[in-house]
Design a protein around this motif. Structure first.
Motif, mmCIF file in Angstrom:
data_model
loop_
_atom_site.group_PDB
_atom_site.id
_atom_site.type_symbol
_atom_site.label_atom_id
_atom_site.label_comp_id
_atom_site.label_asym_id
_atom_site.label_seq_id
_atom_site.Cartn_x
_atom_site.Cartn_y
_atom_site.Cartn_z
ATOM 1 N N ILE A 31 0.837 -1.182 0.000
ATOM 2 C CA ILE A 31 0.000 0.000 0.000
ATOM 3 C C ILE A 31 0.879 1.241 0.000
ATOM 4 N N ALA A 34 -0.080 8.173 1.489
ATOM 5 C CA ALA A 34 -0.337 9.458 0.846
ATOM 6 C C ALA A 34 0.924 10.304 0.796
ATOM 7 N N LEU A 40 1.972 18.392 -5.267
ATOM 8 C CA LEU A 40 1.179 19.075 -6.281
ATOM 9 C C LEU A 40 1.636 20.505 -6.382
ATOM 10 N N ILE A 41 1.318 21.117 -7.500
ATOM 11 C CA ILE A 41 1.633 22.536 -7.612
ATOM 12 C C ILE A 41 0.661 23.306 -6.737
ATOM 13 N N SER A 54 2.443 22.232 -14.995
ATOM 14 C CA SER A 54 1.270 21.406 -15.229
ATOM 15 C C SER A 54 1.669 19.962 -15.480
ATOM 16 N N LEU A 57 1.435 18.213 -12.281
ATOM 17 C CA LEU A 57 0.047 18.003 -11.926
ATOM 18 C C LEU A 57 -0.525 16.832 -12.711
ATOM 19 N N ALA A 58 -0.147 16.730 -13.969
ATOM 20 C CA ALA A 58 -0.699 15.686 -14.815
ATOM 21 C C ALA A 58 -0.248 14.305 -14.364
ATOM 22 N N TYR A 60 -0.134 13.333 -11.361
ATOM 23 C CA TYR A 60 -0.747 12.983 -10.089
ATOM 24 C C TYR A 60 -1.694 11.807 -10.282
ATOM 25 N N GLN A 61 -1.509 10.820 -9.480
ATOM 26 C CA GLN A 61 -2.363 9.653 -9.555
ATOM 27 C C GLN A 61 -3.240 9.591 -8.317
ATOM 28 N N ALA A 62 -4.414 9.043 -8.473
ATOM 29 C CA ALA A 62 -5.314 8.893 -7.338
ATOM 30 C C ALA A 62 -4.626 8.045 -6.275
ATOM 31 N N PRO A 63 -4.604 8.513 -5.050
ATOM 32 C CA PRO A 63 -3.923 7.783 -3.985
ATOM 33 C C PRO A 63 -4.573 6.434 -3.727
ATOM 34 N N LYS A 64 -3.847 5.601 -3.009
ATOM 35 C CA LYS A 64 -4.228 4.219 -2.966
ATOM 36 C C LYS A 64 -5.087 3.841 -1.763
ATOM 37 N N THR A 65 -4.952 4.517 -0.637
ATOM 38 C CA THR A 65 -5.568 3.973 0.559
ATOM 39 C C THR A 65 -5.969 5.044 1.557
ATOM 40 N N ILE A 66 -6.901 4.668 2.422
ATOM 41 C CA ILE A 66 -7.232 5.518 3.568
ATOM 42 C C ILE A 66 -6.182 5.255 4.644
ATOM 43 N N ILE A 67 -5.688 6.293 5.261
ATOM 44 C CA ILE A 67 -4.748 6.155 6.373
ATOM 45 C C ILE A 67 -5.514 6.336 7.674
ATOM 46 N N GLU B 44 -7.750 9.501 7.304
ATOM 47 C CA GLU B 44 -7.274 10.510 6.363
ATOM 48 C C GLU B 44 -7.569 10.029 4.951
ATOM 49 N N PRO B 46 -7.121 10.509 1.201
ATOM 50 C CA PRO B 46 -6.182 11.235 0.362
ATOM 51 C C PRO B 46 -6.835 12.257 -0.560
ATOM 52 N N ASP B 85 -8.348 5.247 -5.903
ATOM 53 C CA ASP B 85 -7.751 4.659 -7.094
ATOM 54 C C ASP B 85 -8.618 3.496 -7.554
ATOM 55 N N HIS B 94 -7.920 -0.578 -0.564
ATOM 56 C CA HIS B 94 -7.869 0.784 -0.009
ATOM 57 C C HIS B 94 -8.362 0.822 1.436
ATOM 58 N N ASP B 97 -5.801 -0.649 5.822
ATOM 59 C CA ASP B 97 -5.399 0.017 7.067
ATOM 60 C C ASP B 97 -6.591 0.243 7.982
ATOM 61 N N GLU B 139 -4.974 16.086 -18.440
ATOM 62 C CA GLU B 139 -5.563 15.157 -17.476
ATOM 63 C C GLU B 139 -4.813 15.262 -16.151
ATOM 64 N N VAL B 140 -5.533 15.564 -15.084
ATOM 65 C CA VAL B 140 -4.885 15.702 -13.778
ATOM 66 C C VAL B 140 -5.279 14.600 -12.800
#
Lengths: 75, 193
Positions: A31, A34, A40-41, A54, A57-58, A60-67, B44, B46, B85, B94, B97, B139-140
């Protein structure tokens, strides 16, 4: 109870943390936390217009997990 | 191909509103207490998007920043939905945790199937929203999914205090799309087996 609510509402200022459990990320844990996500900019007030950053920024990937963290507040 | 949601990077002076995407959003609650102390759990997320109506959010932000306001405008908290994700959330990874820290056994299950995602890409799924975000044709955010079931709330004071964590603002059309889909989700009637 009102003292507890006050503690929560001012969590970032008045908290007395006795113990916490921080998320563990190690080589065996696939995992991604974050904190490992590329920064990020930040946009200046005159912003709204992408500049050469930019590209960051491009990527940037969706994060993987809740902490999850645990705190204990002393009375 | 999912709808590409258009967004802008908001100025810090622009009000907090529906469609704002924040990073590192903390949601906490009192888990238990005893004579010596209070145990608090903090999630938290993300990424999360504001679902509450823009007019409501703006009015409450004004109350917070001006430290005064009318009772009709007051809102105890603002509704958000997390953004995950797509690949990781499919198998529930996801939540590893979450289950671990809450001492819950995570039973293996596909959170959604490939067919579910295809339906989400067509904007037809009741629970999931496939999310791609573009700014000026760049794409961001891609490969992301919103899970309406995981809605949570935070006080507006939190969002004001962490305004620097606001990343994007979805154009009104796409923000309203989310709120309408959330309304559909929350109003569904599920008949138990």
């Amino acid at each position: 109870m009102s003292d507890y609510l006050k503690s929560i509402s001012n969590l970032e200022k008045d908290i007395t943390v006795v113990e916490t459990e921080s998320p563990v990320v190690n080589a065996e844990n696939p995992i991604v936390s974050a904190s490992s996500i590329p920064p990020l900019i930040t946009e200046a007030d005159s912003g709204g217009v992408l500049n050469q950053e930019s590209e960051i920024l491009a990527e940037y990937q969706a994060p993987k997990t809740i902490i999850v963290r645990k705190y204990r507040l002393k009375k | 191909m999912p709808t590409c949601s258009k967004a802008v990077i908001p100025k810090n002076s622009q009000p907090i509103m529906q469609g704002d995407i924040y990073k590192n959003v903390k949601y906490s609650y009192i888990d238990s207490e005893d004579d010596a102390g209070v145990n608090v759990v903090e999630f938290e997320f993300p990424l999360a998007v504001i679902i509450s109506q823009a007019c409501d959010a703006i009015a409450m932000e004004t109350i917070i920043t001006e430290q005064k306001g009318k009772p009709t405008k007051f809102m105890p908290s603002i509704l958000l939905c997390p953004i995950y994700d797509k690949t990781i959330s499919k198998k529930g990874e996801h939540l590893i945790d979450v289950f671990s820290k809450l001492n819950l056994v995570l039973e293996k299950e596909e959170v959604y199937h490939s067919d579910d995602y295809k339906v989400a890409q067509r904007d037809w799924h009741y629970r999931f929203h496939a999310l791609d975000v573009v700014i000026d044709d760049k794409e961001v955010i891609n490969n992301a999914i919103i899970d309406f079931k995981h809605y949570f709330t935070v006080p507006m004071s939190y969002l004001v205090k962490h305004k620097e964590d606001r990343l994007f603002h979805l154009d009104d059309l796409f923000a309203e799309q989310l709120s309408l889909k959330f309304a559909t989700f929350i109003s569904r009637v599920a008949i138990p087996n």
